[in-house]
Motif scaffolding. Sequence first.
Motif, PDB file in Angstrom:
ATOM      1  N   LYS A  13       1.353   1.150 -15.764  1.00 48.67           N
ATOM      2  CA  LYS A  13       2.358   1.853 -14.986  1.00 48.67           C
ATOM      3  C   LYS A  13       2.120   1.628 -13.492  1.00 48.67           C
ATOM      4  O   LYS A  13       1.016   1.788 -12.995  1.00 48.67           O
ATOM      5  CB  LYS A  13       2.301   3.346 -15.298  1.00 48.67           C
ATOM      6  CG  LYS A  13       3.352   4.149 -14.608  1.00 48.67           C
ATOM      7  CD  LYS A  13       3.258   5.606 -14.997  1.00 48.67           C
ATOM      8  CE  LYS A  13       4.298   6.404 -14.244  1.00 48.67           C
ATOM      9  NZ  LYS A  13       4.173   7.822 -14.473  1.00 48.67           N
ATOM     10  N   GLN A  14       3.160   1.256 -12.784  1.00 54.08           N
ATOM     11  CA  GLN A  14       3.097   1.070 -11.345  1.00 54.08           C
ATOM     12  C   GLN A  14       3.349   2.400 -10.640  1.00 54.08           C
ATOM     13  O   GLN A  14       4.046   3.263 -11.156  1.00 54.08           O
ATOM     14  CB  GLN A  14       4.152   0.058 -10.893  1.00 54.08           C
ATOM     15  CG  GLN A  14       3.913  -1.336 -11.403  1.00 54.08           C
ATOM     16  CD  GLN A  14       2.711  -1.978 -10.754  1.00 54.08           C
ATOM     17  OE1 GLN A  14       2.402  -1.730  -9.595  1.00 54.08           O
ATOM     18  NE2 GLN A  14       2.007  -2.803 -11.492  1.00 54.08           N
ATOM     19  N   VAL A  15       2.808   2.545  -9.464  1.00 52.73           N
ATOM     20  CA  VAL A  15       3.063   3.729  -8.663  1.00 52.73           C
ATOM     21  C   VAL A  15       4.488   3.636  -8.131  1.00 52.73           C
ATOM     22  O   VAL A  15       4.920   2.575  -7.673  1.00 52.73           O
ATOM     23  CB  VAL A  15       2.057   3.809  -7.491  1.00 52.73           C
ATOM     24  CG1 VAL A  15       2.357   4.977  -6.588  1.00 52.73           C
ATOM     25  CG2 VAL A  15       0.641   3.861  -8.014  1.00 52.73           C
ATOM     26  N   SER A  16       5.217   4.731  -8.192  1.00 50.60           N
ATOM     27  CA  SER A  16       6.602   4.716  -7.719  1.00 50.60           C
ATOM     28  C   SER A  16       6.637   4.500  -6.208  1.00 50.60           C
ATOM     29  O   SER A  16       5.676   4.799  -5.489  1.00 50.60           O
ATOM     30  CB  SER A  16       7.303   6.031  -8.072  1.00 50.60           C
ATOM     31  OG  SER A  16       6.751   7.091  -7.323  1.00 50.60           O
ATOM     32  N   LYS A  17       7.766   3.983  -5.726  1.00 54.64           N
ATOM     33  CA  LYS A  17       7.898   3.724  -4.291  1.00 54.64           C
ATOM     34  C   LYS A  17       7.770   5.009  -3.488  1.00 54.64           C
ATOM     35  O   LYS A  17       7.151   5.025  -2.426  1.00 54.64           O
ATOM     36  CB  LYS A  17       9.239   3.056  -3.986  1.00 54.64           C
ATOM     37  CG  LYS A  17       9.287   1.605  -4.332  1.00 54.64           C
ATOM     38  CD  LYS A  17      10.585   0.990  -3.866  1.00 54.64           C
ATOM     39  CE  LYS A  17      10.602  -0.484  -4.191  1.00 54.64           C
ATOM     40  NZ  LYS A  17      11.818  -1.136  -3.694  1.00 54.64           N
ATOM     41  N   SER A  18       8.368   6.076  -3.996  1.00 54.66           N
ATOM     42  CA  SER A  18       8.303   7.335  -3.244  1.00 54.66           C
ATOM     43  C   SER A  18       6.859   7.822  -3.136  1.00 54.66           C
ATOM     44  O   SER A  18       6.436   8.287  -2.080  1.00 54.66           O
ATOM     45  CB  SER A  18       9.188   8.398  -3.894  1.00 54.66           C
ATOM     46  OG  SER A  18       8.745   8.687  -5.202  1.00 54.66           O
ATOM     47  N   SER A  19       6.088   7.710  -4.210  1.00 54.68           N
ATOM     48  CA  SER A  19       4.678   8.112  -4.167  1.00 54.68           C
ATOM     49  C   SER A  19       3.887   7.214  -3.231  1.00 54.68           C
ATOM     50  O   SER A  19       3.043   7.681  -2.465  1.00 54.68           O
ATOM     51  CB  SER A  19       4.059   8.058  -5.560  1.00 54.68           C
ATOM     52  OG  SER A  19       4.643   9.005  -6.393  1.00 54.68           O
ATOM     53  N   HIS A  20       4.172   5.923  -3.302  1.00 50.71           N
ATOM     54  CA  HIS A  20       3.477   4.960  -2.440  1.00 50.71           C
ATOM     55  C   HIS A  20       3.700   5.297  -0.971  1.00 50.71           C
ATOM     56  O   HIS A  20       2.740   5.393  -0.185  1.00 50.71           O
ATOM     57  CB  HIS A  20       3.980   3.544  -2.733  1.00 50.71           C
ATOM     58  CG  HIS A  20       3.521   2.529  -1.740  1.00 50.71           C
ATOM     59  ND1 HIS A  20       2.265   1.976  -1.775  1.00 50.71           N
ATOM     60  CD2 HIS A  20       4.146   1.974  -0.678  1.00 50.71           C
ATOM     61  CE1 HIS A  20       2.137   1.121  -0.774  1.00 50.71           C
ATOM     62  NE2 HIS A  20       3.275   1.107  -0.094  1.00 50.71           N
ATOM     63  N   TYR A  21       4.959   5.509  -0.559  1.00 50.03           N
ATOM     64  CA  TYR A  21       5.257   5.774   0.840  1.00 50.03           C
ATOM     65  C   TYR A  21       4.814   7.167   1.269  1.00 50.03           C
ATOM     66  O   TYR A  21       4.406   7.367   2.404  1.00 50.03           O
ATOM     67  CB  TYR A  21       6.743   5.553   1.123  1.00 50.03           C
ATOM     68  CG  TYR A  21       7.092   4.084   1.143  1.00 50.03           C
ATOM     69  CD1 TYR A  21       6.610   3.263   2.154  1.00 50.03           C
ATOM     70  CD2 TYR A  21       7.856   3.513   0.146  1.00 50.03           C
ATOM     71  CE1 TYR A  21       6.901   1.906   2.173  1.00 50.03           C
ATOM     72  CE2 TYR A  21       8.153   2.166   0.147  1.00 50.03           C
ATOM     73  CZ  TYR A  21       7.671   1.365   1.170  1.00 50.03           C
ATOM     74  OH  TYR A  21       7.951   0.026   1.185  1.00 50.03           O
ATOM     75  N   ARG A  22       4.873   8.130   0.379  1.00 47.07           N
ATOM     76  CA  ARG A  22       4.393   9.478   0.703  1.00 47.07           C
ATOM     77  C   ARG A  22       2.884   9.440   0.968  1.00 47.07           C
ATOM     78  O   ARG A  22       2.404   9.993   1.960  1.00 47.07           O
ATOM     79  CB  ARG A  22       4.728  10.449  -0.420  1.00 47.07           C
ATOM     80  CG  ARG A  22       4.359  11.893  -0.096  1.00 47.07           C
ATOM     81  CD  ARG A  22       4.750  12.871  -1.183  1.00 47.07           C
ATOM     82  NE  ARG A  22       4.091  12.549  -2.441  1.00 47.07           N
ATOM     83  CZ  ARG A  22       4.705  12.169  -3.552  1.00 47.07           C
ATOM     84  NH1 ARG A  22       6.017  12.040  -3.585  1.00 47.07           N
ATOM     85  NH2 ARG A  22       4.026  11.919  -4.652  1.00 47.07           N
TER      86      ARG A  22
END
Length: 67
Positions: A13-22
């Motif tokens: 599972k990849q980290v979601s973009k929103s989690s990455h940027y947060r």
Amino acid sequence: MQLYFPEEPLPKKQVSKSSHYRNRCEVMNKFGLKEVDADFQSQLLKEAKALVKRHALSRFVLEGLLI
């Protein structure tokens, strides 16, 4: 994970973009960092070119840029 959990498969599972940027934003705020803009990049490149003329090793160029 391979060292401590050799029998466990790696998560796909990849980290979601929103989690990455947060997370990125929180780390940047914690350490007082800011986004790089075009002006800063051109200034950094100019400084790197000047440092390369004085030092042949990339280590010294990087140290000079960090200072």
